[in-house]
Write a protein that holds these residues in place. Structure first.
Motif, PDB file in Angstrom:
ATOM      1  N   LYS A 330      55.554 -22.171  92.480  1.00 31.92           N
ATOM      2  CA  LYS A 330      56.749 -21.387  92.801  1.00 31.92           C
ATOM      3  C   LYS A 330      56.523 -20.674  94.138  1.00 31.92           C
ATOM      4  O   LYS A 330      55.505 -19.990  94.307  1.00 31.92           O
ATOM      5  CB  LYS A 330      57.015 -20.326  91.729  1.00 31.92           C
ATOM      6  N   ASP A 331      57.449 -20.852  95.045  1.00 33.45           N
ATOM      7  CA  ASP A 331      57.471 -20.029  96.248  1.00 33.45           C
ATOM      8  C   ASP A 331      58.319 -18.810  95.884  1.00 33.45           C
ATOM      9  O   ASP A 331      59.546 -18.867  95.894  1.00 33.45           O
ATOM     10  CB  ASP A 331      58.100 -20.792  97.421  1.00 33.45           C
ATOM     11  N   ARG A 332      57.660 -17.722  95.542  1.00 34.56           N
ATOM     12  CA  ARG A 332      58.364 -16.569  94.988  1.00 34.56           C
ATOM     13  C   ARG A 332      59.199 -15.830  96.023  1.00 34.56           C
ATOM     14  O   ARG A 332      60.128 -15.097  95.670  1.00 34.56           O
ATOM     15  CB  ARG A 332      57.369 -15.619  94.312  1.00 34.56           C
ATOM     16  N   VAL A 348      56.763 -32.658  96.187  1.00 38.32           N
ATOM     17  CA  VAL A 348      58.122 -32.802  95.651  1.00 38.32           C
ATOM     18  C   VAL A 348      58.830 -31.454  95.719  1.00 38.32           C
ATOM     19  O   VAL A 348      58.355 -30.461  95.166  1.00 38.32           O
ATOM     20  CB  VAL A 348      58.113 -33.275  94.176  1.00 38.32           C
ATOM     21  N   THR A 349      59.947 -31.417  96.419  1.00 37.45           N
ATOM     22  CA  THR A 349      60.770 -30.212  96.458  1.00 37.45           C
ATOM     23  C   THR A 349      61.984 -30.442  95.575  1.00 37.45           C
ATOM     24  O   THR A 349      62.682 -31.446  95.724  1.00 37.45           O
ATOM     25  CB  THR A 349      61.187 -29.850  97.897  1.00 37.45           C
ATOM     26  N   PHE A 350      62.238 -29.526  94.637  1.00 40.25           N
ATOM     27  CA  PHE A 350      63.300 -29.771  93.654  1.00 40.25           C
ATOM     28  C   PHE A 350      63.799 -28.442  93.082  1.00 40.25           C
ATOM     29  O   PHE A 350      63.264 -27.368  93.361  1.00 40.25           O
ATOM     30  CB  PHE A 350      62.777 -30.672  92.531  1.00 40.25           C
ATOM     31  N   GLU A 351      64.852 -28.542  92.288  1.00 42.11           N
ATOM     32  CA  GLU A 351      65.452 -27.386  91.623  1.00 42.11           C
ATOM     33  C   GLU A 351      65.075 -27.416  90.145  1.00 42.11           C
ATOM     34  O   GLU A 351      65.082 -28.485  89.529  1.00 42.11           O
ATOM     35  CB  GLU A 351      66.975 -27.459  91.757  1.00 42.11           C
ATOM     36  N   ASP A 352      64.755 -26.248  89.574  1.00 43.37           N
ATOM     37  CA  ASP A 352      64.485 -26.193  88.142  1.00 43.37           C
ATOM     38  C   ASP A 352      65.156 -24.959  87.537  1.00 43.37           C
ATOM     39  O   ASP A 352      65.901 -24.241  88.230  1.00 43.37           O
ATOM     40  CB  ASP A 352      62.985 -26.227  87.868  1.00 43.37           C
ATOM     41  N   GLU A 353      64.907 -24.694  86.252  1.00 48.37           N
ATOM     42  CA  GLU A 353      65.568 -23.576  85.577  1.00 48.37           C
ATOM     43  C   GLU A 353      65.248 -22.243  86.253  1.00 48.37           C
ATOM     44  O   GLU A 353      66.123 -21.379  86.373  1.00 48.37           O
ATOM     45  CB  GLU A 353      65.142 -23.498  84.109  1.00 48.37           C
ATOM     46  N   TRP A 354      63.996 -22.090  86.686  1.00 44.80           N
ATOM     47  CA  TRP A 354      63.586 -20.832  87.316  1.00 44.80           C
ATOM     48  C   TRP A 354      64.351 -20.572  88.604  1.00 44.80           C
ATOM     49  O   TRP A 354      64.891 -19.479  88.807  1.00 44.80           O
ATOM     50  CB  TRP A 354      62.077 -20.876  87.588  1.00 44.80           C
ATOM     51  N   SER A 355      64.422 -21.556  89.485  1.00 44.74           N
ATOM     52  CA  SER A 355      65.119 -21.364  90.764  1.00 44.74           C
ATOM     53  C   SER A 355      66.623 -21.199  90.544  1.00 44.74           C
ATOM     54  O   SER A 355      67.286 -20.429  91.246  1.00 44.74           O
ATOM     55  CB  SER A 355      64.844 -22.528  91.719  1.00 44.74           C
ATOM     56  N   ILE A 356      67.171 -21.894  89.549  1.00 44.71           N
ATOM     57  CA  ILE A 356      68.608 -21.790  89.258  1.00 44.71           C
ATOM     58  C   ILE A 356      68.967 -20.400  88.749  1.00 44.71           C
ATOM     59  O   ILE A 356      70.042 -19.870  89.068  1.00 44.71           O
ATOM     60  CB  ILE A 356      69.028 -22.890  88.261  1.00 44.71           C
ATOM     61  N   ARG A 357      68.088 -19.801  87.983  1.00 49.11           N
ATOM     62  CA  ARG A 357      68.350 -18.441  87.502  1.00 49.11           C
ATOM     63  C   ARG A 357      68.567 -17.478  88.667  1.00 49.11           C
ATOM     64  O   ARG A 357      69.462 -16.633  88.642  1.00 49.11           O
ATOM     65  CB  ARG A 357      67.199 -17.946  86.614  1.00 49.11           C
ATOM     66  N   HIS A 358      67.749 -17.628  89.698  1.00 51.44           N
ATOM     67  CA  HIS A 358      67.866 -16.755  90.869  1.00 51.44           C
ATOM     68  C   HIS A 358      69.155 -17.041  91.646  1.00 51.44           C
ATOM     69  O   HIS A 358      69.795 -16.111  92.161  1.00 51.44           O
ATOM     70  CB  HIS A 358      66.645 -16.919  91.771  1.00 51.44           C
ATOM     71  N   LYS A 359      69.548 -18.295  91.715  1.00 53.05           N
ATOM     72  CA  LYS A 359      70.775 -18.622  92.436  1.00 53.05           C
ATOM     73  C   LYS A 359      72.010 -18.120  91.694  1.00 53.05           C
ATOM     74  O   LYS A 359      72.973 -17.645  92.313  1.00 53.05           O
ATOM     75  CB  LYS A 359      70.858 -20.133  92.679  1.00 53.05           C
ATOM     76  N   CYS A 360      71.984 -18.217  90.394  1.00 57.51           N
ATOM     77  CA  CYS A 360      73.109 -17.712  89.608  1.00 57.51           C
ATOM     78  C   CYS A 360      73.211 -16.186  89.735  1.00 57.51           C
ATOM     79  O   CYS A 360      74.314 -15.637  89.795  1.00 57.51           O
ATOM     80  CB  CYS A 360      72.968 -18.117  88.152  1.00 57.51           C
ATOM     81  N   LYS A 361      72.076 -15.526  89.772  1.00 57.84           N
ATOM     82  CA  LYS A 361      72.077 -14.071  89.981  1.00 57.84           C
ATOM     83  C   LYS A 361      72.668 -13.737  91.345  1.00 57.84           C
ATOM     84  O   LYS A 361      73.450 -12.785  91.484  1.00 57.84           O
ATOM     85  CB  LYS A 361      70.663 -13.513  89.861  1.00 57.84           C
ATOM     86  N   TYR A 362      72.312 -14.527  92.346  1.00 60.72           N
ATOM     87  CA  TYR A 362      72.855 -14.320  93.691  1.00 60.72           C
ATOM     88  C   TYR A 362      74.372 -14.487  93.693  1.00 60.72           C
ATOM     89  O   TYR A 362      75.106 -13.699  94.312  1.00 60.72           O
ATOM     90  CB  TYR A 362      72.203 -15.305  94.665  1.00 60.72           C
ATOM     91  N   VAL A 363      74.853 -15.495  92.991  1.00 57.62           N
ATOM     92  CA  VAL A 363      76.303 -15.736  92.891  1.00 57.62           C
ATOM     93  C   VAL A 363      76.994 -14.522  92.284  1.00 57.62           C
ATOM     94  O   VAL A 363      78.031 -14.064  92.790  1.00 57.62           O
ATOM     95  CB  VAL A 363      76.584 -17.000  92.042  1.00 57.62           C
TER      96      VAL A 363
END
Length: 395
Positions: A330-332, A348-363
């Protein structure tokens, strides 16, 4: 007589008071019921949109795979442009798919299904079509007739990109103004159709996340005709040529000497005067694989040997994460996930549940309209979609 008059006046005053009180109760009842009805409607309406793209060009779609109750919008990709009219390149399978999409509304009657026109492959004819008022109107009219024919709910324009070559496409400086005029023509045709069919129709676009795109369009004007702007905030892979970097970092990474990020893209749109409630944040349901030069000492920012392709999230999880050959990182700072295989020297650079949680919070924190993702079949098990639903409190 005085006593009688006093009694009469008292009776009259009592009746007036009773009428006034009855009226007040009636008004309060209406307001109470109206407020509760409004609250009920707000509770039933998702606070954010969840827009998914489904690739029809891959052939017949398994409708059982699509969890329509977890979406607000589904964009069918892609229709083409031919002779200034909407065109189905793969008519045999597209027609079947489009007819079956309506069955998704059994579980979710509020689902909006849109036809997406263009994309990376089918954007070559936009510039020519948008050059004249007559051809713009003819194209918009044909697309709206298409919407009515297949009982869809709107149109998504995915011109990649006005004034820019994209995949080697025809483009010209006039695209900047013509893009706005094209959207205006679409809005007018959709408004006319709404009166005929008595149904709200939707107009959206897929927009590039770069400043270059903003400089070649009039997004401040164009937003007036749009319900949503689906911001393709991913594939940030060319900022550091020859080195690994995140494909969709939420924030700039301390590890990399660049500032390309979702944050920067959204801020550029807001500076242009785009309303936050029009912006839908795009999330990739796939990842990029890279072969590193042997002996790479670092992972993010390492020197590349070659690109090794793309994989959907389900494939990444099953074939890479579960293989035991890749280390999960994780790049925190950037809020970006990635994998590294010391054995195979792969990144491999990709999206997972952890990164999506942060994006949804940003939204939510920035009051954006919601999220969009590309592409549905890349998340066959629905893990990422479920995380989006959970964080946005949709389903």
């Amino acid at each position: 007589m005085k006593t009688l008059s006093g009694t009469i006046f008292q009776d009259v005053n009592n009746k007036k008071l009773l009428i006034r009180n009855t009226f007040r109760v009636a008004i309060l009842s209406v307001l109470f019921l109206g407020t509760n009805t409004f609250k009920a409607n707000c509770l039933n309406k998702p606070p954010h949109v969840v827009i998914g793209y489904i690739a029809g060009y891959d052939g017949l779609i398994d409708m059982n795979m699509i969890k329509s109750e977890k979406l607000t919008h589904l964009n069918y990709a892609f229709a083409n442009i031919k002779n200034n009219r909407i065109n189905l390149k793969n008519a045999a399978t597209d027609t079947v798919n489009l007819k079956k999409l309506g069955t998704l509304k059994i579980k979710n009657p509020d689902l909006k299904i849109l036809i997406s026109i263009g994309g990376w492959t089918f954007s070559n004819n936009f510039s020519d079509m948008a050059l004249a008022d007559t051809s713009r109107k003819a194209f918009a009219r044909s697309a709206v007739a298409f919407v009515e024919k297949y009982k869809l709910d709107g149109v998504d324009i995915d011109w990649e990109f006005p004034g820019l070559p994209g995949a080697g496409n025809i483009h010209r400086p006039e695209d900047k103004q013509n893009f706005t005029l094209l959207l205006k023509a679409f809005k007018e045709e959709l408004n006319d159709a709404e009166k005929r069919i008595k149904k709200k129709l939707v107009l959206t676009i897929a927009a590039d996340c770069s400043k270059d795109f903003l400089e070649h369009t009039e997004m401040y004007k164009a937003q007036a005709y749009l319900d949503y702007i689906d911001l393709m905030a991913y594939d940030f892979l060319n900022e550091l040529p020859g080195k690994t970097c995140h494909q969709a970092p939420l924030f700039p990474s301390k590890t990399l000497n660049n500032n390309n990020s979702v944050l920067k893209s959204v801020q550029e749109y807001l500076k242009e005067g785009i309303l936050p409630g029009k912006i839908v944040l795009g999330i990739p349901f796939y990842g990029h694989l890279y072969q590193l030069k042997s002996g790479a000492r670092s992972v993010v920012g390492a020197e590349l040997k070659s690109a090794a392709g793309t994989k959907g999230f389900t494939d990444i999880q099953d074939s890479l994460i579960n293989s035991g050959k890749f280390q999960y990182h994780k790049d925190r700072t950037a809020k970006a996930a990635y994998l590294f295989s010391p054995q195979n020297q792969q990144f491999v650079t990709f999206e997972d549940e952890w990164s999506i949680r942060h994006k949804c919070k940003y939204v939510k924190d920035h009051r954006l309209a919601g999220v969009m993702f590309w592409e549905y079949s890349n998340d066959e098990k629905g893990i990422l979609l479920q995380e989006i639903n959970r964080k946005l409190k949709f389903r």
